[in-house]
Design an enzyme around this catalytic site. Structure first.
Site, PDB file in Angstrom:
ATOM      1  N   GLU A  91      83.625  87.402   9.517  1.00  0.00           N
ATOM      2  CA  GLU A  91      83.526  86.219   8.657  1.00  0.00           C
ATOM      3  C   GLU A  91      82.753  85.097   9.337  1.00  0.00           C
ATOM      4  O   GLU A  91      83.031  84.725  10.466  1.00  0.00           O
ATOM      5  CB  GLU A  91      84.923  85.717   8.272  1.00  0.00           C
ATOM      6  N   ARG A 101      94.591  83.337  -6.234  1.00  0.00           N
ATOM      7  CA  ARG A 101      94.536  84.146  -7.455  1.00  0.00           C
ATOM      8  C   ARG A 101      95.878  84.837  -7.674  1.00  0.00           C
ATOM      9  O   ARG A 101      96.262  85.137  -8.792  1.00  0.00           O
ATOM     10  CB  ARG A 101      93.413  85.190  -7.269  1.00  0.00           C
ATOM     11  N   CYS A 154      94.187  83.991   4.318  1.00  0.00           N
ATOM     12  CA  CYS A 154      93.321  84.277   5.475  1.00  0.00           C
ATOM     13  C   CYS A 154      92.350  83.131   5.725  1.00  0.00           C
ATOM     14  O   CYS A 154      92.178  82.697   6.868  1.00  0.00           O
ATOM     15  CB  CYS A 154      92.516  85.555   5.256  1.00  0.00           C
ATOM     16  N   HIS A 179      87.951  90.382   8.525  1.00  0.00           N
ATOM     17  CA  HIS A 179      88.654  91.077   7.444  1.00  0.00           C
ATOM     18  C   HIS A 179      88.468  92.583   7.593  1.00  0.00           C
ATOM     19  O   HIS A 179      87.384  93.036   7.993  1.00  0.00           O
ATOM     20  CB  HIS A 179      88.093  90.638   6.081  1.00  0.00           C
TER      21      HIS A 179
HETATM   22  N1  PCA Z   1      94.643  89.111   3.498  1.00  0.00           N
HETATM   23  C1  PCA Z   1      94.782  87.962   2.649  1.00  0.00           C
HETATM   24  C2  PCA Z   1      95.946  87.195   3.200  1.00  0.00           C
HETATM   25  C3  PCA Z   1      96.657  88.127   4.102  1.00  0.00           C
HETATM   26  C4  PCA Z   1      95.726  89.246   4.285  1.00  0.00           C
HETATM   27  O1  PCA Z   1      95.888  90.207   5.067  1.00  0.00           O
HETATM   28  C5  PCA Z   1      93.496  87.138   2.547  1.00  0.00           C
HETATM   29  O2  PCA Z   1      92.400  87.701   2.676  1.00  0.00           O
HETATM   30  O3  PCA Z   1      93.558  85.936   2.343  1.00  0.00           O
END
Ligand code: PCA
Length: 222
Positions: A91, A101, A154, A179
């Site tokens: 990211e 959402r 996140c 991610h």
């Molecule tokens: N993914 C979510 C929150 C917790 C996770 O593992 C996100 O992308 O915000």
């Protein structure tokens, strides 16, 4: 036993890597499964501390800060699940808004709420994402640079981390968010947990050895 300052100064440096608990009805979260597997490993002389963060607005950030205070890491990498993505997503940017959402794990669903009222609109990652991308792709791990970490927990944790790291208290500590895709049993596209662990290991090693990111078009690295 009392630990003298000189003894604690000899402790190996640490890297804090966090994953989130399951959310949105899934029984697992690949980010935590991978981070749990990495806990205790030594990468480039740094001990990996794996920490679990709740998928709860606000609480997530307090837990992250408590882990940072406890372990005083040199590097902080938060990881989270991004269902629907087919590659490890490095990211680039965290933005100053919560816009959910789906509800978090205590039912909160903030809409258009700033994370830090009056704070900067965004922070860039402190991680060398292009060098990390090159390393992962060179080792056959599917990876990409992502231009949005979303607006759920996140992104909030990522923004909060970068806001902390901007303070003098944390000077010299670097951090960011990665991610990861679903596990095969959660749906497609997916990635096996072993590949996610390998990708994170490579990403950590790269971040520890790269202090100036490379400048290269992301597409050219894939
Ligand atoms: N993914 C979510 C929150 C917790 C996770 O593992 C996100 O992308 O915000």
């Amino acid at each position: 036993m009392l630990t003298s300052p000189s003894t604690s100064a000899r402790k190996p440096p640490t890297v804090l890597v966090t994953g989130f608990d399951p959310f949105g009805g899934s029984p697992v979260n690949p980010s935590w499964d991978a981070v749990h597997a990495l806990h205790g490993r030594v990468i480039s002389g740094h001990t990996v501390i794996g920490g679990e963060i709740p998928t709860i607005f606000g609480t997530s950030l307090r837990r992250l800060e408590a882990l940072m205070e406890e372990f005083q890491p040199r590097l902080v990498i938060c990881t989270g699940q991004a269902g629907g993505r087919g590659a490890i997503s490095l990211e680039r940017v965290a933005i100053n808004v919560n816009d959910a959402r789906i509800p978090d794990n205590v039912g909160a669903k903030p809409i258009d709420v700033p994370i830090v009222p009056g704070g900067p609109a965004a922070y860039f990652t402190g991680l060398p994402i292009k060098a990390m991308l090159q390393s992962l792709v060179d080792h056959g791990v599917r990876a990409e640079v992502s231009q949005t970490a979303g607006t759920f927990v996140c992104n909030q944790t990522f923004y909060g981390l970068m806001h902390l790291l901007a303070q003098p208290r944390w000077q010299g500590v670097r951090g960011g968010l990665i991610h990861v895709p679903w596990l095969p049993q959660q749906g497609q596209p997916s990635m096996r947990v072993e590949e996610i662990v390998r990708g994170l290991e490579l990403a950590i090693a790269c971040a520890l050895s790269t202090h100036q990111d490379i400048r290269k078009e992301a597409g050219a690295l894939n």
